[in-house]
Motif scaffolding. Structure first.
Motif, mmCIF file in Angstrom:
data_model
loop_
_atom_site.group_PDB
_atom_site.id
_atom_site.type_symbol
_atom_site.label_atom_id
_atom_site.label_comp_id
_atom_site.label_asym_id
_atom_site.label_seq_id
_atom_site.Cartn_x
_atom_site.Cartn_y
_atom_site.Cartn_z
ATOM 1 N N ALA A 107 1.042 2.452 -6.311
ATOM 2 C CA ALA A 107 2.079 1.952 -5.410
ATOM 3 C C ALA A 107 2.990 0.951 -6.116
ATOM 4 O O ALA A 107 4.212 0.966 -5.930
ATOM 5 C CB ALA A 107 1.442 1.315 -4.180
ATOM 6 N N ARG A 147 -5.690 8.855 -4.028
ATOM 7 C CA ARG A 147 -4.463 8.295 -3.477
ATOM 8 C C ARG A 147 -3.324 9.132 -4.013
ATOM 9 O O ARG A 147 -3.168 9.267 -5.228
ATOM 10 C CB ARG A 147 -4.314 6.833 -3.883
ATOM 11 N N ARG A 170 0.825 -1.212 0.000
ATOM 12 C CA ARG A 170 0.000 0.000 0.000
ATOM 13 C C ARG A 170 0.857 1.258 0.000
ATOM 14 O O ARG A 170 0.534 2.263 -0.617
ATOM 15 C CB ARG A 170 -0.929 0.020 1.210
ATOM 16 N N TYR A 171 1.971 1.209 0.722
ATOM 17 C CA TYR A 171 2.829 2.385 0.867
ATOM 18 C C TYR A 171 4.060 2.340 -0.026
ATOM 19 O O TYR A 171 5.015 3.089 0.198
ATOM 20 C CB TYR A 171 3.242 2.543 2.327
ATOM 21 N N THR A 196 6.404 8.740 -0.033
ATOM 22 C CA THR A 196 5.397 8.847 1.016
ATOM 23 C C THR A 196 4.024 8.821 0.366
ATOM 24 O O THR A 196 3.712 9.690 -0.454
ATOM 25 C CB THR A 196 5.560 10.147 1.819
ATOM 26 N N VAL A 197 3.231 7.823 0.698
ATOM 27 C CA VAL A 197 1.880 7.695 0.154
ATOM 28 C C VAL A 197 0.889 8.304 1.142
ATOM 29 O O VAL A 197 0.916 7.996 2.336
ATOM 30 C CB VAL A 197 1.540 6.224 -0.128
ATOM 31 N N TYR A 215 6.569 4.649 6.146
ATOM 32 C CA TYR A 215 5.758 5.721 6.713
ATOM 33 C C TYR A 215 4.264 5.385 6.806
ATOM 34 O O TYR A 215 3.407 6.213 6.471
ATOM 35 C CB TYR A 215 5.945 7.016 5.912
ATOM 36 N N PRO A 216 3.903 4.202 7.313
ATOM 37 C CA PRO A 216 2.477 3.879 7.419
ATOM 38 C C PRO A 216 1.811 4.624 8.569
ATOM 39 O O PRO A 216 2.463 5.014 9.544
ATOM 40 C CB PRO A 216 2.475 2.375 7.678
ATOM 41 N N ALA A 240 0.835 10.324 -3.869
ATOM 42 C CA ALA A 240 2.204 9.943 -3.496
ATOM 43 C C ALA A 240 3.135 11.130 -3.703
ATOM 44 O O ALA A 240 3.098 11.777 -4.753
ATOM 45 C CB ALA A 240 2.682 8.753 -4.307
#
Length: 674
Positions: free
Chosen positions: A646, A588, A124-125, A667-668, A301-302, A590
């Protein structure tokens, strides 16, 4: 790299199983008789090696090399740590296989559900699995493994309680559903004066009664301490553990093992607790999800909220996202229908909060930083208890401007902002530290300075002069107070550092709201309201004489939301504005930082469509040790294309990793775009 297994082990994911090696296969000499191949994920953060690799299990390590244990393997010519994901009978690799060098411990510390979680979070990230595992599994502490673990409660739970949920429409039903083994999902807007930690403890209590476990994440250690006390009171001792980095290596690992072994099934902790290996997970909860402390500062960075929601999606467990304020992300969960909204009726909200008001205060032609109504509220509050004064910045005079034309004061050397650290101190640049001995305004030539934003020390000094004989205390940075007595005093604090007062504050003053709202950031209004409501929640209800005065512009919608104690309405408007502006969580997004020439190539795509590509822009020039300037690229896609975005970034990172180039910083959905 070569094809030698020591240099680059074979990829084993997403392949059809091969026939089991025959007993005469020379590679199996000395290997375990049953399931001789271990799939191991090595502790290596290189993006192009983000996959498990096959190793032989020596016969003497057969019993210890269990799935989920820690091992040492040879990887790229070095001995590195790793985890066994599974044991299998065969391998697709046709070359020489390396062997597991050592089993550090047969303790199962990486459970299959956590493996899935780590993989999903990494994807995801746009990150690497090994980096996520480091966040999920604390370092080993051998002595903690040898201990029996914490004292575990064996007596039955006491009578169930749900009184903390009484103020909320549907609150009691939510707790009853948890106790019945169901998995309700809710976003909860809490109201004072009932401590939210007690409501969280009752939700966990109901989950434990159904035979399931619970994970609760809160922003910082002071929140953990209050939640720990509430959990002990509601659940009794021995039914939960605390998981924070501040515990120290031994205590932290012991708490982790108690969960991994199934000795306890409830945990409360800071962001890393989101990965806790709780058995039979029935509830994930996060409190004050807008706090940036819940966003991990290490790659990838979650955010703890997103980690918990991922767990809920995977396991089908219950969800509780709570806070005095409400984020746009939480509101989207409600708007999508995935979560219900737990709120108190209007009449109950008005009775629960202090009397909230706005004083226009210092405008362009007014000199008073603390206007008459706010001053009167402080004076009246001191007659019955402590008064809280919240200021947005620490320090003395955190920013300076020309007294004559109001132009911000800048350093003559680097154009950085000037600040003053104490009364009588020479103003200095906050960037380069140069003293501004003979400062003159670049616009009008004036030489007098004023402070448009005063820090907590300057505020405490002003209040000390205004209220002689009254004790003035500060809570900021490394000198945070946890609690103050009920006696009259003025407590000056920065956001997040406000101590709790015994019996609640008699009044609170929210200063410099204009400065808080002037920050150029995606979440400025949302974050400001969150900080103000958290401070207001520490004040006694209006029926007990509690009062909160915010000094600012009354017409601003965010201050009107504060006066109405309406975080839900503000979150709805904030989400609508994000949808219009194509900002998270509507899309979403990024942010990719890296060398500017590489970002220009990356910007060309291909990207999942429709994509909005902004930049790249230069963030800083190259220093003597760098060949290229550093820049940033922003890419936004519809949420449905988030996984594709991603994956594209993971591929781009892998390409740089293979070529041994400086990696991107990806960074998402970042907390800030400032």
């Amino acid at each position: 790299m070569t094809d030698n297994h020591d240099a680059q082990p074979a990829l084993v994911q997403d392949m059809d199983p091969a026939p089991a090696p025959s007993a005469s296969d020379p590679r199996l000499v000395g290997a375990a008789e049953h399931l001789p191949i271990a799939r191991v994920v090595a502790d290596v953060s290189l993006a192009h090696l983000d996959r498990p690799f096959d190793y032989l299990v020596p016969a003497d390590l057969d019993e210890d090399a269990v799935p989920g244990c820690r091992v040492i393997v040879r990887f790229a010519g070095k001995q590195v740590g790793g985890f066994v994901l599974e044991r299998v009978a065969s391998t697709e690799h046709t070359g020489r296989l390396g062997r597991i060098s050592r089993v550090l411990s047969p303790e199962v510390v990486l459970r299959p559900d956590v493996v899935r979680l780590c993989r999903e979070v990494a994807d995801r990230y746009a990150g690497v699995f090994a980096d996520v595992v480091r966040l999920a599994v604390p370092p080993r502490h051998a002595r903690a493994e040898k201990k029996a673990g914490p004292d575990v409660a064996t007596d039955p739970l006491g009578p169930p309680a749900d009184d903390a949920w009484e103020p909320y429409a549907g609150g009691a039903a939510y707790v009853a559903a948890l106790a019945a083994g169901e998995s309700p999902r809710a976003v909860w807007s809490a109201v004072p004066p009932e401590p939210p930690e007690r409501a969280l403890a009752q939700a966990v209590d109901a989950t434990l009664r159904s035979g399931r476990g619970a994970v609760v994440c809160v922003p910082d250690v002071s929140d953990v301490a209050r939640a720990d006390a509430a959990f002990r009171d509601v659940l009794g001792p021995g039914r939960h553990v605390v998981l924070t980095a501040d515990l120290g290596p031994s205590a932290r690992y012991a708490a982790f093992l108690a969960l991994a072994r199934g000795q306890v099934r409830a945990v409360v902790g800071t962001r890393a607790a989101a990965f806790a290996p709780v058995h039979d997970l029935g509830l994930v909860a996060v409190w004050d999800d807008g706090d940036d402390l819940l966003a991990e500062p290490r790659a990838p960075y979650p955010h703890a909220r997103e980690v918990l929601l991922t767990r809920a999606w995977d396991s089908g467990c219950a969800v509780l996202v709570g806070g005095h304020a409400r984020t746009a992300e939480a509101q989207q969960l409600v708007a999508s229908g995935w979560c219900a909204s737990l709120t108190a009726p209007m009449a109950r909200r008005r009775a629960s909060w202090a009397r909230l008001s706005i004083d226009a205060g210092a405008g362009a032609l007014q000199a008073a930083r603390i206007p008459g109504a706010a001053f009167a509220a402080v004076r009246a509050g001191l007659e019955s208890g402590p008064v809280l004064v919240q200021v947005p910045r620490a320090g003395y005079r955190a920013a300076l401007a020309c007294q004559d034309c109001r132009t911000p004061a800048r350093c003559a050397q680097c154009t950085g902002p000037l600040a003053q650290t104490g009364a009588g101190d020479v103003p200095r640049c906050r960037w380069c530290g140069t003293a501004a001995m003979d400062w003159a305004c670049a616009s009008c030539g004036g030489r007098r300075l004023r402070a448009p934003v005063a820090g907590e020390r300057r505020t405490a000094e002003e209040l000390g002069r205004a209220f002689p004989g009254v004790r003035v205390r500060s809570s900021v940075g490394d000198a945070v107070l946890t609690e103050v007595p009920a006696e009259p005093a003025i407590v000056v604090a920065t956001p997040g550092a406000e101590p709790h007062a015994d019996g609640g504050y008699a009044a609170a003053l929210l200063l410099d709201t204009g400065a808080a709202l002037a920050r150029p950031d995606l979440r400025t209004y949302e974050e400001s309201l969150r900080r103000w409501l958290n401070a207001a929640a520490l004040v006694r209800p209006s029926g007990a004489g509690g009062r909160v005065v915010a000094v600012g512009e009354p017409a601003l919608p965010v201050l009107q939301a504060l006066v109405r104690a309406d975080p839900v309405g503000h979150a709805e408007r904030e989400l609508a504005s994000r949808l219009d502006a194509r900002l998270p969580p509507a899309v979403r997004l990024a942010a990719v930082e890296g060398e500017l020439p590489a970002l220009r190539d990356l910007a060309a795509g291909p990207w999942p469509q429709p994509a909005q590509v902004l930049g790249p822009v230069e963030l800083r020039a190259a220093d003597p040790e760098e060949e290229h300037p550093w820049g940033r690229l922003i890419v936004a896609v519809p949420r449905a294309e988030g996984a594709a975005l991603a994956r594209r970034l993971q591929v781009a990172q892998s390409e740089r990793s293979v070529r041994k180039l400086r990696p991107y910083r990806i960074t998402v959905d970042p907390q800030s775009l400032g």
